[in-house]
Design a protein around this motif. Structure first.
Motif, PDB file in Angstrom:
ATOM      1  N   ASP A 293      -4.094   1.595   0.095  1.00 38.51           N
ATOM      2  CA  ASP A 293      -4.430   2.554   0.742  1.00 38.51           C
ATOM      3  C   ASP A 293      -5.208   2.833   2.016  1.00 38.51           C
ATOM      4  OD1 ASP A 293      -6.356   1.489  -0.915  1.00 38.51           O
ATOM      5  OD2 ASP A 293      -7.550   3.419  -1.074  1.00 38.51           O
ATOM      6  N   VAL A 294      -5.631   1.446   2.417  1.00 38.97           N
ATOM      7  CA  VAL A 294      -6.192   1.193   3.587  1.00 38.97           C
ATOM      8  C   VAL A 294      -5.440   0.305   4.507  1.00 38.97           C
ATOM      9  CG1 VAL A 294      -8.575   1.494   2.491  1.00 38.97           C
ATOM     10  CG2 VAL A 294      -7.615  -0.538   2.294  1.00 38.97           C
ATOM     11  N   GLU A 295      -5.701   0.478   5.830  1.00 38.68           N
ATOM     12  CA  GLU A 295      -5.017  -0.029   6.773  1.00 38.68           C
ATOM     13  C   GLU A 295      -5.063  -1.569   6.931  1.00 38.68           C
ATOM     14  OE1 GLU A 295      -5.009   0.251  11.554  1.00 38.68           O
ATOM     15  OE2 GLU A 295      -4.581   2.034  10.641  1.00 38.68           O
ATOM     16  N   ASN A 296      -4.101  -2.376   6.455  1.00 39.68           N
ATOM     17  CA  ASN A 296      -4.302  -3.805   6.706  1.00 39.68           C
ATOM     18  C   ASN A 296      -5.464  -4.302   5.713  1.00 39.68           C
ATOM     19  OD1 ASN A 296      -2.142  -4.059   8.223  1.00 39.68           O
ATOM     20  ND2 ASN A 296      -3.444  -3.460  10.217  1.00 39.68           N
ATOM     21  N   SER A 298      -8.294  -3.207   5.619  1.00 42.54           N
ATOM     22  CA  SER A 298      -9.445  -3.256   6.403  1.00 42.54           C
ATOM     23  C   SER A 298     -10.622  -2.116   6.000  1.00 42.54           C
ATOM     24  CB  SER A 298      -9.264  -3.207   7.828  1.00 42.54           C
ATOM     25  OG  SER A 298      -8.582  -1.806   8.072  1.00 42.54           O
ATOM     26  N   ARG A 302     -10.146   3.648   7.691  1.00 41.64           N
ATOM     27  CA  ARG A 302      -8.822   3.405   8.144  1.00 41.64           C
ATOM     28  C   ARG A 302      -7.737   3.788   6.957  1.00 41.64           C
ATOM     29  NH1 ARG A 302      -9.937   1.307  13.137  1.00 41.64           N
ATOM     30  NH2 ARG A 302     -11.873   0.059  13.436  1.00 41.64           N
ATOM     31  N   ARG A 303      -7.719   4.908   6.769  1.00 41.71           N
ATOM     32  CA  ARG A 303      -6.941   5.375   5.381  1.00 41.71           C
ATOM     33  C   ARG A 303      -5.331   5.383   5.895  1.00 41.71           C
ATOM     34  NH1 ARG A 303      -9.146   4.981   1.005  1.00 41.71           N
ATOM     35  NH2 ARG A 303      -7.932   6.083   0.264  1.00 41.71           N
ATOM     36  N   ARG A 304      -4.559   5.144   4.573  1.00 40.90           N
ATOM     37  CA  ARG A 304      -3.135   5.071   4.817  1.00 40.90           C
ATOM     38  C   ARG A 304      -2.472   6.180   3.971  1.00 40.90           C
ATOM     39  NH1 ARG A 304       0.304   2.058   3.079  1.00 40.90           N
ATOM     40  NH2 ARG A 304       1.761   1.974   4.571  1.00 40.90           N
ATOM     41  N   TRP A 306      -0.046   6.278   1.930  1.00 32.49           N
ATOM     42  CA  TRP A 306       1.052   5.481   1.325  1.00 32.49           C
ATOM     43  C   TRP A 306       2.021   6.242   0.392  1.00 32.49           C
ATOM     44  CZ3 TRP A 306       0.963   5.059  -4.039  1.00 32.49           C
ATOM     45  CH2 TRP A 306      -0.178   5.573  -4.631  1.00 32.49           C
TER      46      TRP A 306
END
Length: 563
Positions: A293-296, A298, A302-304, A306
């Motif tokens: 759920d978070v980008e790389n 990180s 920085r949400r994704r 998904w």
């Protein structure tokens, strides 16, 4: 118990491990903080659930800047939790209940209140100065632009000196200098001391950070603060294999213990170095799916967006890497993750017992040793805090302020933190629908509860046969008692599905084949159910379509040719 060869049957492969966060498990003396005696008191509950080992998060002497992961004395117990006699009693009492004890090993850093560090500051010429990483200032500024994992510069100025010390995490967690052989000897002696006490092994914290690039060079900034994540220069760096091999040979290899490395940053292709026949550890934690759920993996802001397809691909890729290399772990929650029910099921309608059971069966029978985090077996969910002041976790507070700096509103920042805060899984355990949920007899707990109605509680679920608790109990029975050869040691095969929202796989041997099928969506989906005996189903029936978040375990009727 002697350790088996890694490619054969081994006791730690057959374990079901339950993580206890002692501060929040059970407060036996009503001071607001869970304790070791509280764990002992609840061993019958854990035995009833069916687990075979507990992993106890840090209980060492600590100022608790990072809830015990900042250790001031490796040989002492924090008085909030009890004393060393309590720990020895826990090991003995757990054994009487058929449960082994694994503890956290935190050796990337200590607390700044550890005697080694206080002497390093007080006596710059002493040997202890080289137990840590001190570097001179450059133009009255930090040695480089590395950002710590918890935000801000990874360097802290030493009062009265033109130098800084390194902290990958909080400023009160100075990094140990693994380049120093004398420091390593101190670590090995401490590990041996604990193993001789009779613990079953270690979960090894943040271990991929122990090797730093020795140029200590800056990198291009990755945030508007002008800093760059320290992980690019200090996580799984070349040369770490020297330290990890020595660690294994001087300590773990001499005992029949189990080791589980927390290994972020390790590419799937390198898993053989960590868990192969000559690997550093028996198992490692893989975070490719956990951090979907978070980008790389990180910062939390920085949400994704998904998809289940991406989640499934990450799960199966990790599975294949584990299988190709050695042995792995299966988990959906821990003390650093939010509640899976809130993270992996985005439709609030199914953030309920149906959804909790779906997630449970989806992950539990994959190849590897399963972990259950306290409260997961009840289907606990995230909280919803309305003010940043309600949070205790330093990472949550850092991410909130980082989000504001990056241009998000306070409402947006708070939403990110509610979704991802480590406090979500650290709230006091609800034992019963009584005062303070039975966590204690009324004292103000160290952290606010998830909910104050305590509708979700262990006592109610233990006495209701269709509860999430009994579903987990059944999962453990199937794996460890009824079908161990196929569900522990059998082959793992992902199954093709017509829908990307279905997670399906087979566990099989020469004469048995069990199928796990889970609809990870809120809509009915078409799936041809194999002919066989239904061993588990989180609905009352099976139709032509899989119901929303339906999960089914089937013992398929097969011939040898089909397997």
């Amino acid at each position: 118990m002697p350790k088996m060869e890694k490619n054969r049957h081994a006791w730690w492969k057959e374990a079901v491990i339950y993580q206890v966060y002692p501060k929040s498990f059970y407060d036996s003396n009503n001071d607001g903080i869970g304790d070791i005696q509280g764990i002992i008191a609840k061993l019958p509950y854990l035995q009833e659930l069916g687990i075979t080992m507990i992993w106890v998060s840090p209980f060492y002497q600590s100022p608790m800047a990072d809830n015990g992961y900042d250790i001031a004395d490796y040989y002492a117990v924090n008085p909030d939790f009890g004393d060393m006699q309590d720990v020895e009693n826990l090991i003995a009492c757990a054994k009487e209940h058929g449960i082994q004890v694994m503890i956290d090993l935190v050796i990337n850093h200590t607390s700044d209140e550890h005697p080694w560090f206080t002497q390093a500051l007080a006596q710059p010429q002493s040997k202890y100065r080289d137990y840590y990483i001190f570097k001179p200032a450059i133009n009255d500024a930090p040695p480089n632009n590395w950002r710590s994992i918890f935000g801000g510069s990874a360097w802290e100025k030493v009062a009265g000196e033109a130098c800084y010390y390194l902290h990958t995490f909080h400023r009160k967690q100075p990094d140990l200098n693994w380049e120093n052989p004398a420091l390593r000897e101190e670590i090995y002696a401490m590990i041996t001391w604990w193993l001789e006490k009779g613990i079953a092994g270690f979960r090894v914290d943040a271990i991929t950070f122990i090797k730093k690039d020795q140029d200590y060079g800056s990198l291009p900034a990755d945030g508007i603060d002008g800093l760059v994540s320290i992980k690019w220069k200090s996580r799984n760096r070349p040369g770490i294999e020297v330290f990890l091999n020595e660690l294994k040979e001087r300590t773990f290899q001499r005992f029949g213990c189990v080791t589980v490395g927390e290994a972020p940053g390790v590419p799937l292709a390198d898993y053989g170095q960590f868990i192969g026949p000559q690997g550093y550890f028996d198992m490692i934690f893989d975070f490719h799916a956990a951090d979907i759920d978070v980008e790389n993996g990180s910062e939390w802001f920085r949400r994704r967006d998904w998809t289940v397809k991406e989640f499934k691909q990450a799960l199966f890729a990790s599975q294949q890497a584990f299988i190709a290399s050695g042995w792995g772990t299966t988990f959906i929650e821990n003390h650093d993750q939010p509640r899976a029910l809130s993270k992996l099921i985005r439709d609030p309608v199914f953030q309920n017992e149906t959804g909790a059971k779906a997630l449970a069966a989806m992950y539990f029978f994959m190849h590897g040793t399963p972990f259950i985090y306290q409260g997961q077996e009840l289907g606990m969910k995230n909280f919803n805090r309305t003010r940043i002041e309600q949070f205790d976790d330093i990472s949550s507070i850092d991410n909130y302020h980082r989000a504001l700096t990056e241009g998000f509103t306070s409402a947006q920042a708070l939403e990110f933190i509610n979704q991802r805060s480590r406090d979500n899984s650290r709230t006091p355990f609800p034992w019963a629908k009584t005062i303070n949920g039975g966590f204690n007899s009324g004292a103000q707990p160290w952290l606010e509860f998830t909910h104050r109605d305590f509708e979700i509680n262990a006592e109610e679920q233990r006495h209701r046969s269709d509860s999430v608790f009994h579903f987990y109990q059944r999962l453990i029975q199937l794996r460890n008692l009824e079908y161990p050869e196929v569900l522990i040691y059998g082959n793992f095969s992902p199954l093709e599905t017509h829908s990307d929202d279905i997670v399906a796989y087979a566990r099989h041997t020469d004469n048995q084949r069990l199928i796990s099928i889970t609809n990870m969506s809120n809509t009915p989906l078409s799936y041809v159910i194999p002919v066989g005996e239904v061993l588990l189903n989180n609905y009352d029936s099976i139709d032509s379509n899989l119901k929303p978040y339906q999960t089914i375990i089937i013992k398929e009727c097969v011939t040898n040719e089909q397997v």
